[in-house]
Design a protein around this motif. Sequence first.
Motif, PDB file in Angstrom:
ATOM      1  N   LEU A 201      24.965   4.035  12.334  1.00  0.00           N
ATOM      2  CA  LEU A 201      25.284   4.743  11.094  1.00  0.00           C
ATOM      3  C   LEU A 201      24.019   5.021  10.288  1.00  0.00           C
ATOM      4  CD1 LEU A 201      28.499   2.875   9.870  1.00  0.00           C
ATOM      5  CD2 LEU A 201      28.378   5.196  10.794  1.00  0.00           C
ATOM      6  N   ALA A 202      23.076   4.103  10.361  1.00  0.00           N
ATOM      7  CA  ALA A 202      21.817   4.281   9.632  1.00  0.00           C
ATOM      8  C   ALA A 202      20.900   5.275  10.321  1.00  0.00           C
ATOM      9  CB  ALA A 202      21.104   2.930   9.487  1.00  0.00           C
ATOM     10  N   GLY A 203      20.922   5.298  11.636  1.00  0.00           N
ATOM     11  CA  GLY A 203      20.069   6.236  12.355  1.00  0.00           C
ATOM     12  C   GLY A 203      20.047   5.952  13.846  1.00  0.00           C
ATOM     13  N   ILE A 204      19.832   7.005  14.627  1.00  0.00           N
ATOM     14  CA  ILE A 204      19.702   6.901  16.077  1.00  0.00           C
ATOM     15  C   ILE A 204      18.385   7.542  16.471  1.00  0.00           C
ATOM     16  CG2 ILE A 204      20.661   7.575  18.318  1.00  0.00           C
ATOM     17  CD1 ILE A 204      23.417   7.698  16.984  1.00  0.00           C
ATOM     18  N   ASP A 205      17.534   6.800  17.121  1.00  0.00           N
ATOM     19  CA  ASP A 205      16.237   7.309  17.555  1.00  0.00           C
ATOM     20  C   ASP A 205      16.454   8.381  18.623  1.00  0.00           C
ATOM     21  OD1 ASP A 205      13.692   7.822  18.409  1.00  0.00           O
ATOM     22  OD2 ASP A 205      13.264   5.786  19.111  1.00  0.00           O
ATOM     23  N   PRO A 206      16.045   9.633  18.380  1.00  0.00           N
ATOM     24  CA  PRO A 206      16.228  10.676  19.402  1.00  0.00           C
ATOM     25  C   PRO A 206      15.619  10.305  20.742  1.00  0.00           C
ATOM     26  CG  PRO A 206      15.586  11.658  17.314  1.00  0.00           C
ATOM     27  CD  PRO A 206      15.452  10.173  17.142  1.00  0.00           C
ATOM     28  N   GLN A 207      14.519   9.542  20.720  1.00  0.00           N
ATOM     29  CA  GLN A 207      13.865   9.167  21.966  1.00  0.00           C
ATOM     30  C   GLN A 207      14.702   8.195  22.791  1.00  0.00           C
ATOM     31  OE1 GLN A 207      11.116  10.742  22.945  1.00  0.00           O
ATOM     32  NE2 GLN A 207      11.242  11.886  21.018  1.00  0.00           N
ATOM     33  N   ALA A 208      15.704   7.571  22.156  1.00  0.00           N
ATOM     34  CA  ALA A 208      16.560   6.627  22.877  1.00  0.00           C
ATOM     35  C   ALA A 208      17.701   7.325  23.608  1.00  0.00           C
ATOM     36  CB  ALA A 208      17.128   5.595  21.898  1.00  0.00           C
ATOM     37  N   LEU A 209      17.897   8.612  23.356  1.00  0.00           N
ATOM     38  CA  LEU A 209      19.004   9.327  23.988  1.00  0.00           C
ATOM     39  C   LEU A 209      18.730   9.538  25.470  1.00  0.00           C
ATOM     40  CD1 LEU A 209      19.707  12.124  21.338  1.00  0.00           C
ATOM     41  CD2 LEU A 209      20.927   9.951  21.617  1.00  0.00           C
ATOM     42  N   PRO A 210      19.702   9.267  26.341  1.00  0.00           N
ATOM     43  CA  PRO A 210      19.548   9.603  27.761  1.00  0.00           C
ATOM     44  C   PRO A 210      19.389  11.109  27.935  1.00  0.00           C
ATOM     45  CG  PRO A 210      21.412   8.127  27.407  1.00  0.00           C
ATOM     46  CD  PRO A 210      20.984   8.608  26.057  1.00  0.00           C
ATOM     47  N   ALA A 211      18.848  11.520  29.071  1.00  0.00           N
ATOM     48  CA  ALA A 211      18.449  12.918  29.279  1.00  0.00           C
ATOM     49  C   ALA A 211      19.595  13.908  29.076  1.00  0.00           C
ATOM     50  CB  ALA A 211      17.855  13.073  30.682  1.00  0.00           C
ATOM     51  N   THR A 212      20.776  13.598  29.589  1.00  0.00           N
ATOM     52  CA  THR A 212      21.900  14.535  29.461  1.00  0.00           C
ATOM     53  C   THR A 212      22.319  14.698  28.007  1.00  0.00           C
ATOM     54  OG1 THR A 212      22.716  14.101  31.702  1.00  0.00           O
ATOM     55  CG2 THR A 212      24.296  14.987  30.125  1.00  0.00           C
ATOM     56  N   VAL A 213      22.368  13.599  27.256  1.00  0.00           N
ATOM     57  CA  VAL A 213      22.717  13.680  25.840  1.00  0.00           C
ATOM     58  C   VAL A 213      21.624  14.422  25.077  1.00  0.00           C
ATOM     59  CG1 VAL A 213      23.308  12.356  23.777  1.00  0.00           C
ATOM     60  CG2 VAL A 213      24.048  11.547  26.021  1.00  0.00           C
TER      61      VAL A 213
END
Length: 335
Positions: free
Chosen positions: A63-75
Amino acid sequence: MTCRDCVKSDLAFMPTRLIEIAGPNYRLYETAGRPVEPYAALSYCWGTTGQLTSTRGTYQSHLAGIDPQALPATVWDAVEVTRKLGIKYIWVDSICIIQDDASDKAIEITQMEHVYSQATVTIMASRAASVHEGFLQDRLPTTGTFGGSQFQVPYRCLNGDLDTVTLVSSLDDDFTEPLNTRGWAMQERFLSARIIEYGTFQTRWTCQDKRAIMPSDGFRAALLNTEQQTEGLSRETLSALRGEPFIPTEATGVFDLYDVWFNVVAVYCKRSLTSESDRLPAISGLASRFAVLLNEEYCAGLWRSRLAEDLLWTCVSYPCVRSDNYQAPSWSWAA
């Protein structure tokens, strides 16, 4: 591209949660009490390991934030497509459903019909067998990939660039997109109003245009495998889901909406599910639609008014092994 006559989204619905991607940092976004916004939905293969998920332990941090670099390739690729379309929100099941909360999963599964049907667009990552593969990378070259004769002809693109179109005699009958082997993806395809599909050899757009059945681009039409089966079933099923007058087809043995349903089930049963307990939930959204069309009571994959006939289902491939874990009543094909 405009889509004036396809199914319109219901302005009253939004999923419980979305991923907000408008700024440089992303976050999980709770929609309760918020204005209704357009959103994209992702249909994809999870794979076996390494999925980024929301759990009871990670929920507050997401809810506070999601690091874009942590997203798997498809997402990551789906987020890029969504941003390019000017849409600020995307629904991804692994992040928008609390994966270790059985109550939350049960509630969200009942919403699946609306999540995909009311999305502005569904992004189908058909070519990716795992969430780590992505789908925006360069494709395999067509030259040498297909059997039979091949021809390349010049083609002038809409932007004026000169490119080539490759004409091939046929695809390999063993060819199947990875996403078309997965159980959940079937209703995600059929329930979506608009789809951008990223396949192994092509990208295509389809929508539930009220004026005509789902078009075929001919790319899969000559296949004898599950791709052709899915393609034909898509047109048949989408026509039924739109409530269009049913036209019996003697050539295919489809005489009423019950036949359409059991054709859906036959193809669905050939697909894979990570969890055996998902066999009925993964088709529940389609079942809800058919229940309305048929004005029927749904009974664990069968229909009450013709239960005696429906109980005559049989396995067409053997051995037919029943799960040790309960997933449906013993008299249902889903058991």
